[in-house]
Write an enzyme that holds these catalytic residues in place. Structure first.
Site, PDB file in Angstrom:
ATOM      1  N   GLY A  71       0.825  -1.207   0.000  1.00 10.77           N
ATOM      2  CA  GLY A  71       0.000   0.000   0.000  1.00 10.77           C
ATOM      3  C   GLY A  71       0.859   1.257   0.000  1.00 10.77           C
ATOM      4  O   GLY A  71       0.537   2.246  -0.679  1.00 10.77           O
ATOM      5  N   ASN A 151      -7.409   4.783   9.025  1.00  6.98           N
ATOM      6  CA  ASN A 151      -6.905   3.541   9.619  1.00  6.98           C
ATOM      7  C   ASN A 151      -6.912   3.569  11.144  1.00  6.98           C
ATOM      8  O   ASN A 151      -6.818   2.525  11.772  1.00  6.98           O
ATOM      9  CB  ASN A 151      -5.485   3.240   9.113  1.00  6.98           C
ATOM     10  CG  ASN A 151      -4.572   4.437   9.184  1.00  6.98           C
ATOM     11  OD1 ASN A 151      -4.853   5.469   8.583  1.00  6.98           O
ATOM     12  ND2 ASN A 151      -3.500   4.313   9.916  1.00  6.98           N
ATOM     13  N   GLN A 179      -7.761   0.502   3.823  1.00  6.18           N
ATOM     14  CA  GLN A 179      -8.539  -0.052   4.936  1.00  6.18           C
ATOM     15  C   GLN A 179      -9.952  -0.485   4.539  1.00  6.18           C
ATOM     16  O   GLN A 179     -10.675  -1.044   5.357  1.00  6.18           O
ATOM     17  CB  GLN A 179      -8.643   0.984   6.069  1.00  6.18           C
ATOM     18  CG  GLN A 179      -7.344   1.200   6.814  1.00  6.18           C
ATOM     19  CD  GLN A 179      -6.920  -0.003   7.658  1.00  6.18           C
ATOM     20  OE1 GLN A 179      -7.744  -0.822   8.055  1.00  6.18           O
ATOM     21  NE2 GLN A 179      -5.632  -0.117   7.933  1.00  6.18           N
ATOM     22  N   SER A 199      -3.866  -2.746  -0.624  1.00  6.01           N
ATOM     23  CA  SER A 199      -2.784  -3.554  -0.058  1.00  6.01           C
ATOM     24  C   SER A 199      -3.346  -4.909   0.366  1.00  6.01           C
ATOM     25  O   SER A 199      -4.275  -4.981   1.181  1.00  6.01           O
ATOM     26  CB  SER A 199      -2.193  -2.834   1.155  1.00  6.01           C
ATOM     27  OG  SER A 199      -1.255  -3.666   1.791  1.00  6.01           O
ATOM     28  N   ALA A 200      -2.774  -6.001  -0.172  1.00  9.54           N
ATOM     29  CA  ALA A 200      -3.393  -7.328  -0.013  1.00  9.54           C
ATOM     30  C   ALA A 200      -3.460  -7.823   1.430  1.00  9.54           C
ATOM     31  O   ALA A 200      -4.413  -8.495   1.813  1.00  9.54           O
ATOM     32  CB  ALA A 200      -2.640  -8.353  -0.873  1.00  9.54           C
ATOM     33  N   HIS A 201      -2.439  -7.501   2.259  1.00  7.07           N
ATOM     34  CA  HIS A 201      -2.426  -8.115   3.600  1.00  7.07           C
ATOM     35  C   HIS A 201      -3.524  -7.575   4.507  1.00  7.07           C
ATOM     36  O   HIS A 201      -3.779  -8.125   5.567  1.00  7.07           O
ATOM     37  CB  HIS A 201      -1.047  -7.989   4.255  1.00  7.07           C
ATOM     38  CG  HIS A 201      -0.663  -6.624   4.732  1.00  7.07           C
ATOM     39  ND1 HIS A 201      -0.727  -6.271   6.048  1.00  7.07           N
ATOM     40  CD2 HIS A 201      -0.192  -5.534   4.068  1.00  7.07           C
ATOM     41  CE1 HIS A 201      -0.290  -5.015   6.188  1.00  7.07           C
ATOM     42  NE2 HIS A 201       0.030  -4.554   5.004  1.00  7.07           N
ATOM     43  N   THR A 237      10.589  -7.836 -12.375  1.00  5.71           N
ATOM     44  CA  THR A 237       9.865  -9.097 -12.564  1.00  5.71           C
ATOM     45  C   THR A 237       8.743  -9.192 -11.547  1.00  5.71           C
ATOM     46  O   THR A 237       8.943  -8.936 -10.360  1.00  5.71           O
ATOM     47  CB  THR A 237      10.839 -10.287 -12.423  1.00  5.71           C
ATOM     48  OG1 THR A 237      11.853 -10.124 -13.424  1.00  5.71           O
ATOM     49  CG2 THR A 237      10.122 -11.618 -12.618  1.00  5.71           C
ATOM     50  N   CYS A 325       1.936   1.514  12.253  1.00  3.86           N
ATOM     51  CA  CYS A 325       3.218   2.099  11.875  1.00  3.86           C
ATOM     52  C   CYS A 325       3.733   3.061  12.933  1.00  3.86           C
ATOM     53  O   CYS A 325       4.909   3.370  12.957  1.00  3.86           O
ATOM     54  CB  CYS A 325       3.080   2.827  10.542  1.00  3.86           C
ATOM     55  SG  CYS A 325       2.288   1.816   9.317  1.00  3.86           S
TER      56      CYS A 325
HETATM   57  N1  PLP Z   1      -2.571   3.276   3.915  1.00  2.00           N
HETATM   58  C1  PLP Z   1      -3.325   2.943   4.974  1.00  2.00           C
HETATM   59  C2  PLP Z   1      -4.610   3.669   5.224  1.00  2.00           C
HETATM   60  C3  PLP Z   1      -2.912   1.924   5.841  1.00  2.00           C
HETATM   61  O1  PLP Z   1      -3.668   1.601   6.895  1.00  2.00           O
HETATM   62  C4  PLP Z   1      -1.687   1.273   5.575  1.00  2.00           C
HETATM   63  C5  PLP Z   1      -1.175   0.231   6.504  1.00  2.00           C
HETATM   64  O2  PLP Z   1      -1.407   0.285   7.693  1.00  2.00           O
HETATM   65  C6  PLP Z   1      -0.958   1.650   4.437  1.00  2.00           C
HETATM   66  C7  PLP Z   1      -1.426   2.656   3.625  1.00  2.00           C
HETATM   67  C8  PLP Z   1       0.346   0.982   4.090  1.00  2.00           C
HETATM   68  O3  PLP Z   1       0.128  -0.284   3.567  1.00  2.00           O
HETATM   69  P1  PLP Z   1       1.344  -1.344   3.492  1.00  2.00           P
HETATM   70  O4  PLP Z   1       1.531  -1.875   4.859  1.00  2.00           O
HETATM   71  O5  PLP Z   1       0.879  -2.388   2.533  1.00  2.00           O
HETATM   72  O6  PLP Z   1       2.521  -0.589   2.970  1.00  2.00           O
END
Ligand code: PLP
Length: 382
Positions: A71, A151, A179, A199-201, A237, A325
């Site tokens: 993401g 988030n 989110q 973002s996949a996770h 790749t 983060c």
């Molecule tokens: N944007 C938002 C709103 C998020 O909550 C997050 C991750 O917490 C990200 C971006 C970043 O995603 P990634 O962990 O895949 O870099």
């Protein structure tokens, strides 16, 4: 001890079906999608199927999907890519003070490169009003970036309307929807979005893979130059297993979205109500109506969130203070500061985010344990 995971906004477990779909691409189906032989073509076919699955969820065309590594990269590509592609037209960008650091720090870095950025303030519920966006647009504005849902506090922004204003004024609109997948409908056309980060996770896919929707005709300067992968927008790749996992995970997330969101919303409401009844001086942050169905964000006066999170962890409950983060740093949350929360409440804030595997039993236990710990911590302070 059975652990209770209430930190789905940080990350979500990989679904077994997603892992099953990915596994062959690590070993037997290992081809490089650029290869012209059968092994390469097999990998290419899988990548294109994942692109189709992703596009379908956004109501987009396959060629409008660009795979990235996460993401954060999607946000960087959207913002830096637009800034450098359109700098002849103007050097002014608009975002909000409650974005994820992937957006905020990219904007701050661009300021050092000579771009100008306006950071819009939300209201006390975290809503960014479309009028403030309209009023901030100048003749040299090239990009507006407003997240789909926050988030930390879960507030859902009026992105459809903000996107409509941007389109009317001829400004590129980016939204970070990291989110929101699997919880909100995300149709690019309805959102009037030119760029959407995923973002996949966050939706039970693998870590280390993301996507950026790039509306056809939107100009972007790549961040990574090299080969012509991803139509020249992102060299390197392809992460084939990751891409396959993202495609599978987003298809499942969308198929189960309404049912899942409704079930989770009920559990979340039960948790919020129980905690508020048991701790009357607690506060719920974020908008009460326009919020993600899985998000519960509390402030407890007279409590340090670190102590509360540790005590919850000892009871086997995983929650979070601020975003993933920023946890680990003692910096007060920029989101809570932006919505005008006072220092005491900011320090005593925690986020509980529910997900697909959350059970009513887990919520009942959390609703019992959390108030007891809060009261205990409050009594130690007074
Ligand atoms: N944007 C938002 C709103 C998020 O909550 C997050 C991750 O917490 C990200 C971006 C970043 O995603 P990634 O962990 O895949 O870099």
């Amino acid at each position: 001890m059975d652990r209770i995971y209430l930190d789905y906004a940080a990350t979500a477990p990989l679904l077994p079906e997603v892992m099953d779909a990915m596994l062959p691409f690590f070993v037997s189906r290992f081809g490089n999608p650029s290869g012209i032989h059968g092994t390469g073509r097999d990998a290419r076919k899988a990548v294109e199927e994942a692109r189709r699955q992703t596009a379908e969820v956004l109501g987009a065309e396959s060629r409008e999907i660009c795979f990235t590594s996460c993401g954060s990269e999607s946000d960087n590509l959207a913002i830096q890519g637009t800034a450098y592609a359109l700098q002849e037209k103007g050097r002014h960008l608009i975002t909000t003070s409650i974005e994820h650091p992937a957006v905020l720090n990219t904007c701050r870095w661009l300021e050092k490169q000579g771009f100008m950025v306006t950071y819009l303030q939300p209201d006390r519920d975290g809503i960014v009003s479309p009028d403030t966006v309209r009023n901030a647009v100048r003749p040299d504005t090239i990009l507006v970036s407003v997240m789909t849902a926050n988030n930390e506090i879960g507030t859902v922004e009026p992105v459809n309307e903000i996107g409509r204003i941007c389109r009317e004024l001829g400004v590129v609109f980016h939204t970070d929807a990291v989110q929101a997948v699997g919880l909100l409908p995300l149709k690019a056309e309805k959102m009037n979005a030119d760029l959407i980060s995923l973002s996949a996770h966050k939706f039970h896919g693998p870590k280390g893979i993301g996507a950026l929707y790039i509306r056809k005709g939107t100009r972007l300067e790549p961040l990574i130059r090299g080969g012509s992968q991803e139509s020249g927008r992102r060299a390197g790749t392809e992460n084939v297993p990751g891409i396959v996992g993202l495609g599978k995970a987003i298809a499942i997330a969308e198929k189960e979205r309404e049912e899942n969101a409704e079930r989770i919303r009920k559990l979340r409401d039960l948790l919020a109500e129980s905690v508020m009844n048991a701790v009357p001086d607690a506060k719920i942050n974020g908008h009460m109506k326009y919020r993600l169905p899985n998000n519960c964000h509390f402030s407890f006066p007279g409590v340090e969130s670190e102590a509360l999170l540790l005590r919850l962890d000892l009871e086997g409950i995983a929650a979070s203070g601020g975003s993933a983060c920023t946890s680990g740093s003692m910096e007060p949350s920029h989101v809570l500061q932006a919505i005008g929360l006072d220092d005491e409440l900011t320090k005593g804030s925690i986020r509980l985010t529910l997900g697909r595997e959350t059970t009513s039993e887990e919520i009942r236990k959390t609703a019992q344990v959390l108030p007891d710990i809060v009261k205990d911590l409050q009594s130690m302070r007074s």
